[in-house]
Design a protein around this motif. Structure first.
Motif, PDB file in Angstrom:
ATOM      1  N   ALA A 192     -79.534  17.570 -29.332  1.00  0.00           N
ATOM      2  CA  ALA A 192     -80.357  17.938 -30.483  1.00  0.00           C
ATOM      3  C   ALA A 192     -81.717  17.245 -30.416  1.00  0.00           C
ATOM      4  N   LYS A 193     -81.741  15.991 -29.984  1.00  0.00           N
ATOM      5  CA  LYS A 193     -83.010  15.266 -29.858  1.00  0.00           C
ATOM      6  C   LYS A 193     -83.889  15.905 -28.788  1.00  0.00           C
ATOM      7  N   ASP A 217     -87.535  17.500 -29.432  1.00  0.00           N
ATOM      8  CA  ASP A 217     -88.705  17.056 -28.669  1.00  0.00           C
ATOM      9  C   ASP A 217     -89.388  18.236 -27.976  1.00  0.00           C
ATOM     10  N   GLU A 218     -88.587  19.141 -27.421  1.00  0.00           N
ATOM     11  CA  GLU A 218     -89.145  20.305 -26.751  1.00  0.00           C
ATOM     12  C   GLU A 218     -89.888  21.216 -27.739  1.00  0.00           C
ATOM     13  N   GLN A 236     -95.025  23.190 -29.966  1.00  0.00           N
ATOM     14  CA  GLN A 236     -95.931  23.368 -31.099  1.00  0.00           C
ATOM     15  C   GLN A 236     -97.258  22.650 -30.855  1.00  0.00           C
ATOM     16  N   ARG A 237     -97.189  21.449 -30.281  1.00  0.00           N
ATOM     17  CA  ARG A 237     -98.412  20.691 -29.994  1.00  0.00           C
ATOM     18  C   ARG A 237     -99.281  21.439 -28.974  1.00  0.00           C
ATOM     19  N   LEU A 238     -98.659  21.969 -27.906  1.00  0.00           N
ATOM     20  CA  LEU A 238     -99.409  22.719 -26.896  1.00  0.00           C
ATOM     21  C   LEU A 238    -100.002  24.000 -27.484  1.00  0.00           C
TER      22      LEU A 238
END
Length: 72
Positions: A36-37, A41-42, A47-49
């Motif tokens: 889940a972590k 993170d993925e 979203q950041r990219l």
């Protein structure tokens, strides 16, 4: 005496089975937490990219349609 031995042996086997069950349950929970972590993170990285791409395009090519609409 024999009945007492059989009862004690059955209790011991039951305790061993319970211990194994709890051990495997604990391992599975830890593995699910790790997975889940990693998924979280993925998703955050994606979203950041995506945000960086939209910002970059807006700054360098404001005349083009936004990529953000295509990615959603």
């Amino acid at each position: 005496m024999k009945e007492e031995y059989e009862r004690a042996k059955a209790e011991m086997l039951k305790a061993e089975e319970d211990t194994q069950f709890n051990y495997h349950r604990k391992r599975n929970i830890a593995a699910e937490k790790r997975e889940a972590k990693m998924e979280k993170d993925e998703a955050e990285r994606y979203q950041r990219l995506k945000d960086q791409l939209v910002t970059h395009q807006f700054y360098y090519a404001p005349h083009l349609p936004p990529y953000g609409d295509i990615l959603e």
